[in-house]
Design a protein around this motif. Structure first.
Motif, short mmCIF file in Angstrom:
data_model
loop_
_atom_site.label_atom_id
_atom_site.label_comp_id
_atom_site.label_asym_id
_atom_site.label_seq_id
_atom_site.Cartn_x
_atom_site.Cartn_y
_atom_site.Cartn_z
N MET A 1 45.37 37.13 -38.74
CA MET A 1 46.79 36.93 -38.49
C MET A 1 47.34 38.13 -37.71
N ALA A 2 47.84 37.89 -36.55
CA ALA A 2 48.35 38.97 -35.71
C ALA A 2 49.82 39.24 -36.01
N PHE A 3 50.23 40.49 -35.83
CA PHE A 3 51.63 40.84 -36.03
C PHE A 3 52.55 40.12 -35.04
N THR A 4 51.97 39.70 -33.92
CA THR A 4 52.77 39.07 -32.87
C THR A 4 52.68 37.55 -32.90
N SER A 5 52.26 36.98 -34.02
CA SER A 5 52.19 35.52 -34.14
C SER A 5 53.45 34.98 -34.82
N THR A 6 53.77 33.75 -34.53
CA THR A 6 54.94 33.12 -35.16
C THR A 6 54.75 33.00 -36.67
N THR A 7 53.52 32.77 -37.09
CA THR A 7 53.23 32.65 -38.53
C THR A 7 53.58 33.94 -39.26
N PHE A 8 53.19 35.08 -38.66
CA PHE A 8 53.47 36.36 -39.31
C PHE A 8 54.97 36.68 -39.28
N LEU A 9 55.59 36.49 -38.12
CA LEU A 9 56.99 36.90 -37.97
C LEU A 9 57.96 36.04 -38.76
N PHE A 10 57.73 34.73 -38.77
CA PHE A 10 58.72 33.81 -39.33
C PHE A 10 58.36 33.24 -40.69
N LEU A 11 57.14 33.52 -41.15
CA LEU A 11 56.72 32.98 -42.44
C LEU A 11 56.19 34.09 -43.35
N PHE A 12 55.09 34.70 -42.94
CA PHE A 12 54.41 35.68 -43.79
C PHE A 12 55.30 36.87 -44.12
N LEU A 13 55.84 37.54 -43.11
CA LEU A 13 56.61 38.76 -43.33
C LEU A 13 57.90 38.52 -44.10
N PRO A 14 58.73 37.51 -43.76
CA PRO A 14 59.95 37.29 -44.54
C PRO A 14 59.69 37.00 -46.02
N ILE A 15 58.70 36.14 -46.30
CA ILE A 15 58.37 35.83 -47.70
C ILE A 15 57.86 37.07 -48.41
N LEU A 16 57.01 37.83 -47.73
CA LEU A 16 56.46 39.06 -48.29
C LEU A 16 57.57 40.04 -48.66
N LEU A 17 58.50 40.26 -47.75
CA LEU A 17 59.60 41.21 -48.01
C LEU A 17 60.47 40.75 -49.16
N LEU A 18 60.76 39.48 -49.21
CA LEU A 18 61.61 38.95 -50.28
C LEU A 18 60.95 39.16 -51.65
N ILE A 19 59.68 38.79 -51.76
CA ILE A 19 58.98 38.93 -53.04
C ILE A 19 58.82 40.40 -53.41
N TYR A 20 58.51 41.23 -52.42
CA TYR A 20 58.30 42.65 -52.71
C TYR A 20 59.58 43.31 -53.22
N ILE A 21 60.73 42.93 -52.64
CA ILE A 21 62.01 43.47 -53.10
C ILE A 21 62.25 43.10 -54.56
N ILE A 22 61.93 41.87 -54.91
CA ILE A 22 62.11 41.42 -56.30
C ILE A 22 61.20 42.21 -57.24
N ILE A 23 59.93 42.37 -56.83
CA ILE A 23 58.97 43.10 -57.66
C ILE A 23 59.37 44.56 -57.80
N TYR A 24 59.88 45.13 -56.72
CA TYR A 24 60.24 46.55 -56.74
C TYR A 24 61.35 46.84 -57.76
N LYS A 25 62.19 45.85 -58.02
CA LYS A 25 63.28 46.01 -58.98
C LYS A 25 62.77 46.26 -60.41
N PHE A 26 61.52 45.86 -60.68
CA PHE A 26 60.95 46.07 -62.02
C PHE A 26 60.44 47.51 -62.21
N HIS A 27 60.33 48.26 -61.09
CA HIS A 27 59.87 49.66 -61.15
C HIS A 27 58.50 49.77 -61.82
#
Length: 470
Positions: free
Chosen positions: A1-27
């Motif tokens: 999966m390349a950083f410059t692919s539509t899959t990474f930009l519009f699917l993988f990265l947004p979902i990843l950031l959202l879940i990571y933010i939630i997990i980070y709240k648990f410290h």
């Protein structure tokens, strides 16, 4: 999966950031680490499940080796044997997957030259992505454990995260365990750091789509014409590739460092405007810094560095740059490219460096760029004869065939504009660059350029990363 692919930009990265933010709240740092390992496995497995399994096996083997080095700390001979076995296993995997076909072809050629028929087929179908990068990271970990610079990681998740962390997994930078060891235990993720990480990622993305790719189209077209039998066209192609390879690789590094910052990791810088160098020695202090420093610390210095006399220093430099060429790929062009750079480094050590220091800055810079550009032609060519033919066309000073239609269809006003911008991006602008790049107005402008870059990504079929094959 390349950083410059539509899959990474519009699917993988947004979902990843959202879940990571939630997990980070648990410290819970352990939960964050586990999540990033799972994400990295998914990211890597996207390019091939077989390669992912190989990487996981490699991590497991090296985890055990690290523990054994710790367990037998006082058994000098046994400990050294375990370390050597670990290095052999890692280099063996690299050789099998990356160089076996090349070595078999050499054996076949030698056999034919002495009238011995030799035929052997390799069953390896594809090169695991990033194998050169993660192999060197693992070897640096074992070497540092063996030399007691770091304590072996007893948590397999943390070691897996060190090796597999997806931003730097495929194309680096080559991160050492000691550089991010503390981040496994405690790392800070805040709005400012995330924002700056996103900005760094966006800058890299824009450089890739708007500059590197455009230079790549020109370079590919001219190299396919073998320079076009015209020194003007040949030089344009060589310059286009010189710009492409730097901007392409540095843009990936920007994106990797930016993503690392988002998740609380700090990766080493990999480039420092190498094309302003006034010697080949300076060039290698600025180009692919993590690879240069890796060879310095794990090959050059252990061989004796410059501590055992001039002759031994020259031999050590030759070995290092021979290995540097081999690291880049299983082709004679890479090997000769490494030897070529080693040759000029040795010349500079002997006498040339003193001459360059006394020469005008413009002269030393022209010398350096001439050596580098000719080297890139060798690096880009498919074979040594092709490289020789192209370099010859650069210095024949022929101007016939300059109006070749295939060339001028490519080198239009758009590419001339991006060519100029690419040159500017290779030059540090000092205080002006800092003033322009570190305020919200420039960030808003960058967002507009980012949207424009996405358009280029969607309409263009040309989107390779040069170092992806290494």
């Amino acid at each position: 999966m390349a950083f410059t692919s539509t899959t990474f930009l519009f699917l993988f990265l947004p979902i990843l950031l959202l879940i990571y933010i939630i997990i980070y709240k648990f410290h819970k740092i352990e939960l964050e680490n586990l999540f990033l390992v799972i994400v990295s496995i998914i990211f890597y497995a996207w390019g091939g499940l077989q390669s992912c399994v190989l990487l996981i096996i490699s991590i497991a083997i090296n985890y055990v080796i690290g523990l054994l080095l710790d367990k037998w700390e006082n058994a000098v001979v046994l400990r050294r044997s375990i370390f050597i076995i670990g290095i052999i296993i890692n280099l063996g995997m690299l050789v099998i997957y990356k160089y076996s076909a090349f070595l078999i072809s050499i054996v076949g050629s030698v056999g034919k030259s002495v009238d011995i028929n030799f035929s052997m087929e390799t069953t390896i179908s594809s090169l695991p992505l990033g194998i050169s990068f993660f192999t060197f990271s693992i070897i640096s970990y074992l070497a540092d454990v063996y030399s007691r610079k770091v304590i072996p990681q007893k948590n397999p998740i943390k070691l897996a995260l060190f090796v597999m962390l997806f931003p730097k997994l495929i194309m680096g930078p080559i991160v050492r365990y000691s550089q991010i060891e503390k981040d496994f235990e405690n790392r800070e993720v805040n709005l400012h750091k995330t924002y700056r990480g996103l900005i760094r990622f966006v800058k890299g993305f824009c450089k890739k789509m708007l500059l590197a790719n455009q230079m790549g189209i020109v370079a590919d077209a001219i190299f396919s014409m073998q320079g076009g039998d015209n020194f003007v066209i040949a030089w344009i192609g060589a310059l286009a590739y010189t710009l492409q390879i730097y901007i392409d690789f540095s843009s990936y590094t920007d994106m990797a460092i930016g993503l690392g910052n988002i998740f609380g990791f700090t990766f080493a810088e990999n480039f420092d405007y190498p094309y302003v160098s006034k010697s080949i020695q300076e060039f290698w202090r600025r180009w692919h810094i993590t690879l240069s420093s890796w060879f310095r610390d794990y090959v050059y210095i252990p061989l004796g560095g410059n501590r055992k006399g001039k002759a031994r220093t020259y031999v050590n430099l030759g070995i290092v740059f021979l290995l540097t060429g081999i690291w880049h790929g299983a082709n004679w062009t890479f090997i000769f490219w490494g030897i070529y750079h080693g040759f000029f480094l040795i010349l500079e050590r002997i006498r040339l460096r003193e001459i360059l220091q006394k020469a005008p800055r413009a002269v030393s810079h022209m010398y350096t760029m001439l050596v580098v550009i000719i080297g890139w032609v060798m690096f880009r060519a498919e074979s040594i004869p092709q490289a020789i033919k192209y370099i010859t066309s650069m210095f024949q000073f022929r101007i016939d065939n300059i109006w070749q239609l295939d060339f001028w269809k490519i080198m239009n006003r758009q590419y001339i504009f991006f060519f100029i911008i690419s040159v500017i991006c290779c030059i540090p602008a000092g205080k002006i660059r800092k003033k322009l790049c570190d305020n919200i107005i420039s960030d808003l402008l960058l967002i507009g350029i980012f949207i424009f870059s996405i358009y280029f990504m969607l309409v263009s079929e040309f989107n390779p990363f040069i170092y992806l094959r290494f």
